[in-house]
Design a protein around this motif. Structure first.
Motif, PDB file in Angstrom:
ATOM      1  N   GLY A  47       0.836  -1.201   0.000  1.00  0.00           N
ATOM      2  CA  GLY A  47       0.000   0.000   0.000  1.00  0.00           C
ATOM      3  C   GLY A  47       0.860   1.236   0.000  1.00  0.00           C
ATOM      4  N   ALA A  48       0.836   1.992  -1.117  1.00  0.00           N
ATOM      5  CA  ALA A  48       1.693   3.174  -1.261  1.00  0.00           C
ATOM      6  C   ALA A  48       0.889   4.469  -1.183  1.00  0.00           C
ATOM      7  N   GLY A  49      -0.234   4.412  -0.473  1.00  0.00           N
ATOM      8  CA  GLY A  49      -1.036   5.620  -0.265  1.00  0.00           C
ATOM      9  C   GLY A  49      -0.524   6.419   0.912  1.00  0.00           C
ATOM     10  N   GLU A  50      -1.395   7.208   1.522  1.00  0.00           N
ATOM     11  CA  GLU A  50      -0.999   8.101   2.609  1.00  0.00           C
ATOM     12  C   GLU A  50      -0.381   7.333   3.769  1.00  0.00           C
ATOM     13  N   ASN A  51      -1.039   6.250   4.197  1.00  0.00           N
ATOM     14  CA  ASN A  51      -0.498   5.463   5.305  1.00  0.00           C
ATOM     15  C   ASN A  51       0.790   4.761   4.927  1.00  0.00           C
ATOM     16  N   GLY A  52       0.880   4.308   3.679  1.00  0.00           N
ATOM     17  CA  GLY A  52       2.102   3.646   3.226  1.00  0.00           C
ATOM     18  C   GLY A  52       3.297   4.575   3.272  1.00  0.00           C
ATOM     19  N   VAL A  53       3.085   5.823   2.851  1.00  0.00           N
ATOM     20  CA  VAL A  53       4.151   6.824   2.908  1.00  0.00           C
ATOM     21  C   VAL A  53       4.564   7.071   4.351  1.00  0.00           C
ATOM     22  N   THR A  54       3.582   7.214   5.231  1.00  0.00           N
ATOM     23  CA  THR A  54       3.874   7.439   6.649  1.00  0.00           C
ATOM     24  C   THR A  54       4.689   6.300   7.240  1.00  0.00           C
ATOM     25  N   LEU A  55       4.280   5.079   6.952  1.00  0.00           N
ATOM     26  CA  LEU A  55       4.970   3.904   7.483  1.00  0.00           C
ATOM     27  C   LEU A  55       6.381   3.780   6.914  1.00  0.00           C
ATOM     28  N   LEU A  56       6.533   4.020   5.631  1.00  0.00           N
ATOM     29  CA  LEU A  56       7.852   3.904   5.008  1.00  0.00           C
ATOM     30  C   LEU A  56       8.810   4.955   5.561  1.00  0.00           C
ATOM     31  N   LYS A  57       8.340   6.178   5.727  1.00  0.00           N
ATOM     32  CA  LYS A  57       9.200   7.233   6.291  1.00  0.00           C
ATOM     33  C   LYS A  57       9.630   6.892   7.711  1.00  0.00           C
ATOM     34  N   PHE A  58       8.718   6.296   8.473  1.00  0.00           N
ATOM     35  CA  PHE A  58       9.066   5.869   9.837  1.00  0.00           C
ATOM     36  C   PHE A  58      10.168   4.811   9.790  1.00  0.00           C
ATOM     37  N   CYS A  59      10.024   3.833   8.901  1.00  0.00           N
ATOM     38  CA  CYS A  59      11.026   2.771   8.802  1.00  0.00           C
ATOM     39  C   CYS A  59      12.386   3.317   8.382  1.00  0.00           C
ATOM     40  N   ILE A  60      12.378   4.283   7.486  1.00  0.00           N
ATOM     41  CA  ILE A  60      13.638   4.894   7.053  1.00  0.00           C
ATOM     42  C   ILE A  60      14.280   5.662   8.209  1.00  0.00           C
ATOM     43  N   GLU A  61      13.452   6.417   8.947  1.00  0.00           N
ATOM     44  CA  GLU A  61      13.966   7.210  10.064  1.00  0.00           C
ATOM     45  C   GLU A  61      14.615   6.323  11.118  1.00  0.00           C
ATOM     46  N   TYR A  62      14.013   5.164  11.397  1.00  0.00           N
ATOM     47  CA  TYR A  62      14.522   4.277  12.441  1.00  0.00           C
ATOM     48  C   TYR A  62      15.387   3.140  11.882  1.00  0.00           C
ATOM     49  N   GLU A  63      15.749   3.253  10.599  1.00  0.00           N
ATOM     50  CA  GLU A  63      16.637   2.294   9.930  1.00  0.00           C
ATOM     51  C   GLU A  63      16.108   0.863  10.059  1.00  0.00           C
ATOM     52  N   LEU A  64      14.818   0.713   9.832  1.00  0.00           N
ATOM     53  CA  LEU A  64      14.191  -0.605   9.855  1.00  0.00           C
ATOM     54  C   LEU A  64      14.174  -1.144   8.425  1.00  0.00           C
ATOM     55  N   PRO A  65      14.717  -2.339   8.193  1.00  0.00           N
ATOM     56  CA  PRO A  65      14.902  -2.844   6.825  1.00  0.00           C
ATOM     57  C   PRO A  65      13.592  -3.187   6.122  1.00  0.00           C
ATOM     58  N   ILE A  66      13.397  -2.607   4.941  1.00  0.00           N
ATOM     59  CA  ILE A  66      12.241  -2.897   4.096  1.00  0.00           C
ATOM     60  C   ILE A  66      12.765  -3.472   2.775  1.00  0.00           C
ATOM     61  N   GLU A  67      12.258  -4.630   2.403  1.00  0.00           N
ATOM     62  CA  GLU A  67      12.686  -5.282   1.171  1.00  0.00           C
ATOM     63  C   GLU A  67      12.067  -4.613  -0.050  1.00  0.00           C
ATOM     64  N   ALA A  68      10.777  -4.256   0.055  1.00  0.00           N
ATOM     65  CA  ALA A  68      10.104  -3.689  -1.112  1.00  0.00           C
ATOM     66  C   ALA A  68       8.798  -3.025  -0.697  1.00  0.00           C
ATOM     67  N   VAL A  69       8.277  -2.193  -1.597  1.00  0.00           N
ATOM     68  CA  VAL A  69       6.961  -1.581  -1.440  1.00  0.00           C
ATOM     69  C   VAL A  69       6.056  -2.125  -2.545  1.00  0.00           C
ATOM     70  N   ILE A  70       4.869  -2.564  -2.161  1.00  0.00           N
ATOM     71  CA  ILE A  70       3.924  -3.178  -3.098  1.00  0.00           C
ATOM     72  C   ILE A  70       2.691  -2.294  -3.226  1.00  0.00           C
ATOM     73  N   ASP A  71       2.186  -2.175  -4.440  1.00  0.00           N
ATOM     74  CA  ASP A  71       0.891  -1.536  -4.656  1.00  0.00           C
ATOM     75  C   ASP A  71       0.289  -2.113  -5.933  1.00  0.00           C
ATOM     76  N   GLN A  72      -0.994  -2.382  -5.889  1.00  0.00           N
ATOM     77  CA  GLN A  72      -1.657  -3.002  -7.033  1.00  0.00           C
ATOM     78  C   GLN A  72      -2.168  -1.974  -8.035  1.00  0.00           C
ATOM     79  N   SER A  73      -1.955  -0.695  -7.766  1.00  0.00           N
ATOM     80  CA  SER A  73      -2.352   0.338  -8.719  1.00  0.00           C
ATOM     81  C   SER A  73      -1.302   0.456  -9.817  1.00  0.00           C
ATOM     82  N   SER A  74      -1.709   0.255 -11.058  1.00  0.00           N
ATOM     83  CA  SER A  74      -0.764   0.350 -12.176  1.00  0.00           C
ATOM     84  C   SER A  74      -0.216   1.767 -12.313  1.00  0.00           C
ATOM     85  N   ALA A  75      -0.978   2.750 -11.832  1.00  0.00           N
ATOM     86  CA  ALA A  75      -0.518   4.141 -11.908  1.00  0.00           C
ATOM     87  C   ALA A  75       0.657   4.391 -10.977  1.00  0.00           C
TER      88      ALA A  75
END
Length: 449
Positions: free
Chosen positions: A365-393
């Motif tokens: 999910g790369a919507g508003e909550n996805g952005v919030t969660l990803l920024k948190f993980c980056i800030e705290y150096e939590l490893p993320i393998e990938a971001v998934i979204d089913q929207s072709s856009a």
């Protein structure tokens, strides 16, 4: 006047409500729970509102019609309805929404069984074309255990949990004796006139309970039509409601206990007010008012209580002073950002446990909550393998340095999927399959639903 003649008094203020009033009244009169009165207050409408109510009244004696000689507003009308109410419990509904036929029955059974002051049930904002489409909600086990089985108080919750229940009156059933003993009334404002009433009720209630159901109980029509009065949301009304709420808590000796809850509400209410204002010049003027004096006034209502509020909320409120309106910083904030900030240790522990197991983690999910969660993980150096979204856009684009993938390219190389938005959880489970994967809804992790 003899009181408690009926179990529930439904209070419905109306001004030029004719467009949707018939279907609204039908949804009320079609309730499976029948021991109620419907008090309609016609606020000097100049359309066919009064005629519609009178036509329904001829067919159903549970309808009472009160009229204001001149336009007085929703707050005056609701207060007038409360004075006339004869029910043990009070419900406040608007004349353009649709109510599930089991709404009153579910709410009444719950509030009686738990002897609560206030019961809360689910609602959804929907466009007019979907107002009759039945929706279902799946609450997580943590939510049900925390809010639906036993009564609770706001003081016993984390401050951010108060935001879950909203500041609107129509998804709640109130014990009338509780409302009267606490002298709760609606504030005379053009908009946000229900905010102080609802928040005071939530904060003062000795027993709160949530009616557990997979059914949405209230379908609230989105107020986007150009002619709608509630479409013009002056943010200054929100400020006045917050000031009144703070002063009432101080007056009643509750601020020291509930100050953190108050400032959480202040933070979210101010952001929502800015975002809801369709007049940018007015929103900018309101922002300047907050910078010059508004924030200071709110935060000095009780300086000791403010100092004891979570550092994250104090830091966020102070951004009104440090950043200008054009920065739009408040547009990037939501309740998930607060939950993550105030529970950073719990989230980090989760990632540590997954790392020990050798699990790779993806965010879906790369919507508003996805952005919030990803920024948190980056800030705290939590490893993320990938971001998934089913929207072709969105697929193929970059989000905070991460490429957004379709599920088919990623799901087989990760062991953990964190779902960022509640409405896609069921689709994620179906698409990702079980296969031993950990599929965690970040919203359910915080008992947000």
């Amino acid at each position: 006047m003899v009181r408690n003649k009926v179990k529930i008094s439904i209070i419905m203020p109306m001004f030029n409500a004719s467009k949707y009033l018939e279907e609204c009244l039908q949804s009320v009169l079609g309730q499976t729970f029948t021991d109620f009165e419907l008090i309609c207050i016609n606020d000097a409408s100049d359309d066919s509102t009064e005629r519609i109510v009178l036509d329904f009244q001829k067919k159903d004696g549970r309808i009472r019609l009160l009229s204001n000689a001149c336009r007085c507003g929703a707050a005056f009308s609701r207060n007038k309805g409360m004075k006339e109410a004869e029910g043990k419990y009070l419900a406040f509904l608007d004349g353009d929404d649709i109510f599930d036929e089991e709404m009153l029955e579910r709410a009444y059974d719950k509030i009686e069984a738990k002897e609560a002051d206030l019961v809360i049930f689910d609602f959804r904002h929907v466009p007019s074309e979907n107002i009759h489409r039945k929706l279902r909600i799946s609450h997580g086990g943590g939510f049900i255990d925390r809010y639906c089985k036993d009564s609770f108080t706001v003081a016993g919750c984390e401050p951010y949990e108060l935001i879950t229940w909203g500041s609107a009156p129509w998804n709640k059933l109130y014990r009338r004796a509780f409302v009267e003993s606490n002298q709760l009334v609606f504030q005379d404002l053009p908009c946000a006139n229900d905010s102080c009433f609802v928040n005071m009720a939530l904060m003062l209630a000795g027993k709160l309970i949530v009616a557990e159901s997979e059914k949405v109980m209230v379908y609230v029509r989105d107020h986007s039509e150009a002619g709608r009065i509630s479409r013009d949301r002056d943010p200054m009304c929100t400020y006045k409601a917050l000031m009144q709420l703070g002063k009432e808590l101080i007056k009643r000796g509750k601020f020291s206990e509930l100050g953190s809850c108050f400032y959480q509400r202040v933070y979210f209410s101010l952001m929502d007010a800015l975002l809801a204002d369709r007049k940018e010049a007015r929103a900018e003027s309101f922002y300047r008012f907050l910078q010059e004096e508004g924030i200071h006034r709110l935060c000095t209502l009780d300086q000791k209580a403010y100092a004891g509020t979570e550092s994250y909320i104090r830091k966020e409120l102070e951004q009104f002073l440090d950043k200008d309106f054009a920065s739009g910083w408040y547009r990037e904030k939501n309740i998930l950002s607060v939950c993550l900030a105030q529970n950073a240790g719990r989230v980090k522990k989760l990632f540590e446990n997954w790392q020990k197991e050798g699990y790779k983690v993806a965010i879906w999910g790369a919507g508003e909550n996805g952005v919030t969660l990803l920024k948190f993980c980056i800030e705290y150096e939590l490893p993320i393998e990938a971001v998934i979204d089913q929207s072709s856009a969105r697929q193929g684009k970059s989000l905070c340095g991460y490429r957004i993938f379709p599920a088919k390219d990623v799901k087989d190389r990760v062991e953990v999927i964190i779902v960022s938005a509640r409405y896609i959880y069921d689709d994620v489970v179906q698409e990702a399959g079980s296969g031993g994967k950990v599929i965690m809804d970040i919203n359910q992790f915080f008992c947000m639903y």
